[in-house]
Design an enzyme around this catalytic site. Sequence first.
Site, PDB file in Angstrom:
ATOM      1  N   HIS A 175      -1.821 -12.953  -1.083  1.00 42.44           N
ATOM      2  CA  HIS A 175      -3.077 -13.276  -0.394  1.00 42.44           C
ATOM      3  C   HIS A 175      -3.117 -14.726   0.075  1.00 42.44           C
ATOM      4  O   HIS A 175      -4.156 -15.197   0.537  1.00 42.44           O
ATOM      5  CB  HIS A 175      -4.272 -12.984  -1.298  1.00 42.44           C
ATOM      6  N   HIS A 227       0.823  -1.213   0.000  1.00 39.43           N
ATOM      7  CA  HIS A 227       0.000   0.000   0.000  1.00 39.43           C
ATOM      8  C   HIS A 227       0.858   1.265   0.000  1.00 39.43           C
ATOM      9  O   HIS A 227       0.423   2.300  -0.499  1.00 39.43           O
ATOM     10  CB  HIS A 227      -0.952  -0.007   1.198  1.00 39.43           C
TER      11      HIS A 227
END
Length: 323
Positions: free
Chosen positions: A196, A69
């Site tokens: 993920h 991010h």
Amino acid sequence: MAALMKSSACIALMLFIMCSITNTVHGQLSSTFYDKSCPTVLSVVKAAVKQAVAKEQRMGASLLRLHFHDCFVNGCDGSVLLDDSSKITGEKTAIPNANSARGFDVIDTIKSQVEKSCTGVVSCADILAIAARDSVVELGGPAWTVMLGRRDSTTASKSGANNNIPPPTSSLRKLISLFQAQGLSTKEMVALAGGHTIGQARCFNFRAHIYNDTNIYSQYSSSLRSKCPPTNGSGDNNLSPLDYVSPTAFDKNYYNNLKIKKGLLHSDQQLFNGGSTDSQVTTYASNQNLFFSDFAAAMVKMGNIKPLTGTSGQIRKNCRKPN
């Protein structure tokens, strides 16, 4: 006279080339950047990450996500770590980060420990990059050489976080576009999505997928609905693992799950939904070594997105605010 002018011209050309080379190297990251100025930084970060992940395995995924991010908003400059203030609107309250970005206390702890060894030398952006790698390794994933020499931003961009970080509702086309905007290929996008294989997501982010989408295994969606009520505002923060098979092990099960329509997020399942990335998912599902290799290479490339180097930015004393 002509010979003297020719000689002077050659010297000038050599000086220009030498300066150009020096400037190029100066603007690049290096694996040996702190070898002399802070030789203990890698061991300090590794020990702190090991302790944090041992205390809570989910923290490994949280630190990896923070680095991702950070890099997707104006480059890997530590901007995601900045708190709101009277002068700065940070990125922590942006939609992709609000009520979900975490691990800031761990980064604070690491920064404090590094500062004791080498005051004012190591950037928060570099600490985040090293911590992301060490988190993956702690959970059984691949190692890679972290390039260093980033400096910290003095500003943040909430709008950048809202617009550049791929939302969980993304289509495959949207995912490809957002990664391409950062200089990352579709292949690298699919490899990075394998992050993920660890971590958890909030009901708020997968509610639409389990109630509205058809490309999800029915028994899987039924089990998720028991933890995630259909009404917005109800159970929004309830968590489910992104990889239900081995949520705290960095492995290829994420891709195996996609093949049987058990991707938790809409954006996850888009990678295996009759589109151009199906074949790569299938390959990774059967070849963990290749996934690890591609993931590591993509992490190095992502970590090199528009870093501040040289005299740009600063080395923050406190990762939460500019000096």
